[in-house]
Design a protein around this motif. Sequence first.
Motif, PDB file in Angstrom:
ATOM      1  N   GLU A  73       0.485   4.796   5.665  1.00  0.00           N
ATOM      2  CA  GLU A  73      -0.712   4.331   4.958  1.00  0.00           C
ATOM      3  C   GLU A  73      -1.108   2.928   5.403  1.00  0.00           C
ATOM      4  O   GLU A  73      -2.301   2.632   5.555  1.00  0.00           O
ATOM      5  CB  GLU A  73      -0.475   4.377   3.442  1.00  0.00           C
ATOM      6  CG  GLU A  73      -0.278   5.776   2.888  1.00  0.00           C
ATOM      7  CD  GLU A  73      -1.454   6.696   3.193  1.00  0.00           C
ATOM      8  OE1 GLU A  73      -2.618   6.229   3.069  1.00  0.00           O
ATOM      9  OE2 GLU A  73      -1.230   7.855   3.563  1.00  0.00           O
ATOM     10  N   LEU A  74      -0.137   2.057   5.601  1.00  0.00           N
ATOM     11  CA  LEU A  74      -0.460   0.711   6.061  1.00  0.00           C
ATOM     12  C   LEU A  74      -1.026   0.733   7.473  1.00  0.00           C
ATOM     13  O   LEU A  74      -1.944  -0.036   7.794  1.00  0.00           O
ATOM     14  CB  LEU A  74       0.788  -0.175   6.013  1.00  0.00           C
ATOM     15  CG  LEU A  74       1.255  -0.608   4.621  1.00  0.00           C
ATOM     16  CD1 LEU A  74       2.616  -1.288   4.703  1.00  0.00           C
ATOM     17  CD2 LEU A  74       0.231  -1.524   3.949  1.00  0.00           C
ATOM     18  N   HIS A  75      -0.505   1.621   8.316  1.00  0.00           N
ATOM     19  CA  HIS A  75      -1.004   1.728   9.690  1.00  0.00           C
ATOM     20  C   HIS A  75      -2.511   2.001   9.702  1.00  0.00           C
ATOM     21  O   HIS A  75      -3.261   1.394  10.479  1.00  0.00           O
ATOM     22  CB  HIS A  75      -0.248   2.837  10.421  1.00  0.00           C
ATOM     23  CG  HIS A  75      -0.426   2.810  11.905  1.00  0.00           C
ATOM     24  ND1 HIS A  75       0.622   2.771  12.786  1.00  0.00           N
ATOM     25  CD2 HIS A  75      -1.544   2.803  12.680  1.00  0.00           C
ATOM     26  CE1 HIS A  75       0.161   2.737  14.030  1.00  0.00           C
ATOM     27  NE2 HIS A  75      -1.141   2.771  13.971  1.00  0.00           N
ATOM     28  N   LYS A  76      -2.949   2.889   8.828  1.00  0.00           N
ATOM     29  CA  LYS A  76      -4.385   3.212   8.752  1.00  0.00           C
ATOM     30  C   LYS A  76      -5.195   1.969   8.356  1.00  0.00           C
ATOM     31  O   LYS A  76      -6.260   1.701   8.930  1.00  0.00           O
ATOM     32  CB  LYS A  76      -4.616   4.322   7.728  1.00  0.00           C
ATOM     33  CG  LYS A  76      -3.963   5.651   8.053  1.00  0.00           C
ATOM     34  CD  LYS A  76      -4.132   6.616   6.887  1.00  0.00           C
ATOM     35  CE  LYS A  76      -3.336   7.887   7.073  1.00  0.00           C
ATOM     36  NZ  LYS A  76      -3.421   8.774   5.880  1.00  0.00           N
ATOM     37  N   LEU A  77      -4.691   1.240   7.372  1.00  0.00           N
ATOM     38  CA  LEU A  77      -5.420   0.063   6.893  1.00  0.00           C
ATOM     39  C   LEU A  77      -5.416  -1.062   7.924  1.00  0.00           C
ATOM     40  O   LEU A  77      -6.399  -1.800   8.045  1.00  0.00           O
ATOM     41  CB  LEU A  77      -4.800  -0.428   5.586  1.00  0.00           C
ATOM     42  CG  LEU A  77      -4.959   0.512   4.389  1.00  0.00           C
ATOM     43  CD1 LEU A  77      -4.147   0.005   3.204  1.00  0.00           C
ATOM     44  CD2 LEU A  77      -6.423   0.653   4.000  1.00  0.00           C
ATOM     45  N   HIS A  78      -4.329  -1.188   8.672  1.00  0.00           N
ATOM     46  CA  HIS A  78      -4.247  -2.252   9.669  1.00  0.00           C
ATOM     47  C   HIS A  78      -5.308  -2.106  10.747  1.00  0.00           C
ATOM     48  O   HIS A  78      -5.836  -3.104  11.254  1.00  0.00           O
ATOM     49  CB  HIS A  78      -2.856  -2.268  10.311  1.00  0.00           C
ATOM     50  CG  HIS A  78      -1.781  -2.716   9.372  1.00  0.00           C
ATOM     51  ND1 HIS A  78      -0.448  -2.478   9.597  1.00  0.00           N
ATOM     52  CD2 HIS A  78      -1.854  -3.396   8.191  1.00  0.00           C
ATOM     53  CE1 HIS A  78       0.268  -2.983   8.606  1.00  0.00           C
ATOM     54  NE2 HIS A  78      -0.566  -3.545   7.744  1.00  0.00           N
ATOM     55  N   ARG A  79      -5.641  -0.892  11.118  1.00  0.00           N
ATOM     56  CA  ARG A  79      -6.664  -0.685  12.141  1.00  0.00           C
ATOM     57  C   ARG A  79      -7.985  -1.339  11.742  1.00  0.00           C
ATOM     58  O   ARG A  79      -8.724  -1.839  12.587  1.00  0.00           O
ATOM     59  CB  ARG A  79      -6.899   0.812  12.365  1.00  0.00           C
ATOM     60  CG  ARG A  79      -5.721   1.561  12.956  1.00  0.00           C
ATOM     61  CD  ARG A  79      -6.007   3.049  12.966  1.00  0.00           C
ATOM     62  NE  ARG A  79      -4.851   3.836  13.358  1.00  0.00           N
ATOM     63  CZ  ARG A  79      -4.698   5.113  13.093  1.00  0.00           C
ATOM     64  NH1 ARG A  79      -5.636   5.771  12.406  1.00  0.00           N
ATOM     65  NH2 ARG A  79      -3.621   5.770  13.488  1.00  0.00           N
ATOM     66  N   ARG A  80      -8.242  -1.355  10.450  1.00  0.00           N
ATOM     67  CA  ARG A  80      -9.524  -1.851   9.949  1.00  0.00           C
ATOM     68  C   ARG A  80      -9.451  -3.284   9.436  1.00  0.00           C
ATOM     69  O   ARG A  80     -10.438  -4.026   9.527  1.00  0.00           O
ATOM     70  CB  ARG A  80     -10.007  -0.927   8.824  1.00  0.00           C
ATOM     71  CG  ARG A  80     -11.297  -1.334   8.142  1.00  0.00           C
ATOM     72  CD  ARG A  80     -11.843  -0.202   7.284  1.00  0.00           C
ATOM     73  NE  ARG A  80     -10.893   0.267   6.298  1.00  0.00           N
ATOM     74  CZ  ARG A  80     -10.787  -0.219   5.054  1.00  0.00           C
ATOM     75  NH1 ARG A  80     -11.575  -1.217   4.675  1.00  0.00           N
ATOM     76  NH2 ARG A  80      -9.914   0.283   4.203  1.00  0.00           N
ATOM     77  N   LEU A  81      -8.273  -3.705   8.932  1.00  0.00           N
ATOM     78  CA  LEU A  81      -8.214  -4.953   8.186  1.00  0.00           C
ATOM     79  C   LEU A  81      -7.244  -5.996   8.742  1.00  0.00           C
ATOM     80  O   LEU A  81      -7.211  -7.126   8.254  1.00  0.00           O
ATOM     81  CB  LEU A  81      -7.830  -4.659   6.725  1.00  0.00           C
ATOM     82  CG  LEU A  81      -8.859  -3.813   5.940  1.00  0.00           C
ATOM     83  CD1 LEU A  81      -8.279  -3.362   4.611  1.00  0.00           C
ATOM     84  CD2 LEU A  81     -10.134  -4.592   5.727  1.00  0.00           C
TER      85      LEU A  81
END
Length: 297
Positions: A73-81
């Motif tokens: 889940e963090l990996h997905k958010l890191h791409r954007r944020l």
Amino acid sequence: MFEEAQLYAPVTRSGDDVTVHLAADHPGAVDPEYRTRRNEIAALAMDWRPGTPPPIATYTDAEQEVWRIACAELHKLHRRLACAAYLEGRERLQLPEDHIPQLIDVNTMLRPLTGFQYVPAAGLVPLREFYGFLADGIFHSTQYLRHHSVPLYTPEPDLIHEVVGHGNCLAHDRFAALYRLAGQAARRVETAEALEFISKVFWFSLEFGVVREHGEVRTYGAGLLSSYGEIQQIEHAELRALDVGRMGVQTYDITHYQPVLFCAEGFDEIEDVVGAFFTDVDDAMVDHLLHDASAPT
């Protein structure tokens, strides 16, 4: 008054018995198996001796699943944020996301990149020791995982925060240099007030800092980068210009999302403002900054 100890459950030892004192509202407080695991992992750190490799913690299937869920889940958010330097550090370090890495394995991957290495911590490490050792490229890390009932939340720094948050930063040379400067600053000052001031600047930068890149606000702070909920709230925070004088006296409540964040206009500004502060700060400078902060406007 800033109290670092709020971040960690107290750990005590009586003979061979090590006890982690979880707060009543901790997700694992009423789970006897989790409490036993926390005590066992804390004992590993307390038995560790400097100069020896970090101890091996044997993780349960539930803990492995927590790691997998949080990383995905963090990996997905890191791409954007996440900021560009963090993403570059993540690519360099290549942490496994399908299983929990041992600290000794993280060291094998991290040390050749920037010279940093992890050593175990049972819980709270005194401020002067924690920050001071950064000057030597040593980061004190917990080894426990958050409770499996809330894989995307932790009330205290766990291995996900320490390794996914800080580790990917420490794999990038520009971040590693800032951490070392923070450690040198902590060793340079003598008063508790100056050390506290440095810790707050660290908090509002390398823990909860944000930076504007290509017109978008992204984060470079490990506290945000390891928090599934809080990283998504940065757009709702009050963003202030990077100002170490204000950062060093800004109050915060760790039980809530930070309502005030300090935003840099690019990574160069982080180095120019925060890095320069860590390079130059001494007790006299902090006295001056505290005086200016208390002066009527």
